[in-house]
Design an enzyme around this catalytic site. Structure first.
Site, PDB file in Angstrom:
ATOM      1  N   ARG A   1      -0.460  -3.044  -5.115  1.00  0.00           N
ATOM      2  CA  ARG A   1      -1.616  -3.874  -4.908  1.00  0.00           C
ATOM      3  C   ARG A   1      -2.258  -3.951  -3.624  1.00  0.00           C
ATOM      4  O   ARG A   1      -3.037  -4.655  -3.356  1.00  0.00           O
ATOM      5  CB  ARG A   1      -1.019  -5.667  -5.160  1.00  0.00           C
ATOM      6  CG  ARG A   1      -0.514  -5.917  -6.522  1.00  0.00           C
ATOM      7  CD  ARG A   1       0.230  -7.266  -6.667  1.00  0.00           C
ATOM      8  NE  ARG A   1       0.109  -8.098  -5.591  1.00  0.00           N
ATOM      9  CZ  ARG A   1      -0.544  -9.373  -5.414  1.00  0.00           C
ATOM     10  NH1 ARG A   1      -1.144  -9.700  -6.365  1.00  0.00           N
ATOM     11  NH2 ARG A   1      -0.435  -9.879  -4.371  1.00  0.00           N
ATOM     12  N   ASP A   2      -1.925  -2.894  -2.830  1.00  0.00           N
ATOM     13  CA  ASP A   2      -2.472  -2.637  -1.721  1.00  0.00           C
ATOM     14  C   ASP A   2      -2.814  -1.081  -1.368  1.00  0.00           C
ATOM     15  O   ASP A   2      -2.580  -0.696  -0.246  1.00  0.00           O
ATOM     16  CB  ASP A   2      -1.981  -3.431  -0.528  1.00  0.00           C
ATOM     17  CG  ASP A   2      -2.788  -3.423   0.738  1.00  0.00           C
ATOM     18  OD1 ASP A   2      -3.911  -3.442   0.785  1.00  0.00           O
ATOM     19  OD2 ASP A   2      -2.217  -3.627   1.696  1.00  0.00           O
TER      20      ASP A   2
END
Length: 87
Positions: A49-50
């Site tokens: 997610r990053d």
């Protein structure tokens, strides 16, 4: 505790290159290495997610790409922010 990875992150490497494109073969190799890391993460039913240049470190001696910063990791089946939706 985490290992110290000596070398720049990809964001720093891009800045050091003065806005010029990086070597295509290196970029493709780094991309494959990041995808390999994501395959392991996804195999554990997690989502990073990053993904961004600042979260990809390049080892000084080997020039190997390392995916870092797992602070936003969530189980893949959990709906999160950023508009993620289960299909």
């Amino acid at each position: 505790i985490m290992d110290f990875i000596e070398g720049p992150d990809l964001e720093e490497k891009l800045a050091q290159n003065g806005g010029r494109p990086l070597d295509e073969e290196l970029v493709l190799d780094w991309g494959v290495q990041v995808c390999d890391a994501l395959e392991v993460v996804h195999g554990k039913d997690l989502s990073h997610r990053d993904i961004k240049p600042a979260n990809i470190k390049l080892q000084k001696d080997s020039n190997h790409a390392m995916l870092i910063d797992f602070g936003l990791v969530k189980p893949s089946h959990v709906q999160g922010a950023y508009g993620t939706v289960l299909q």
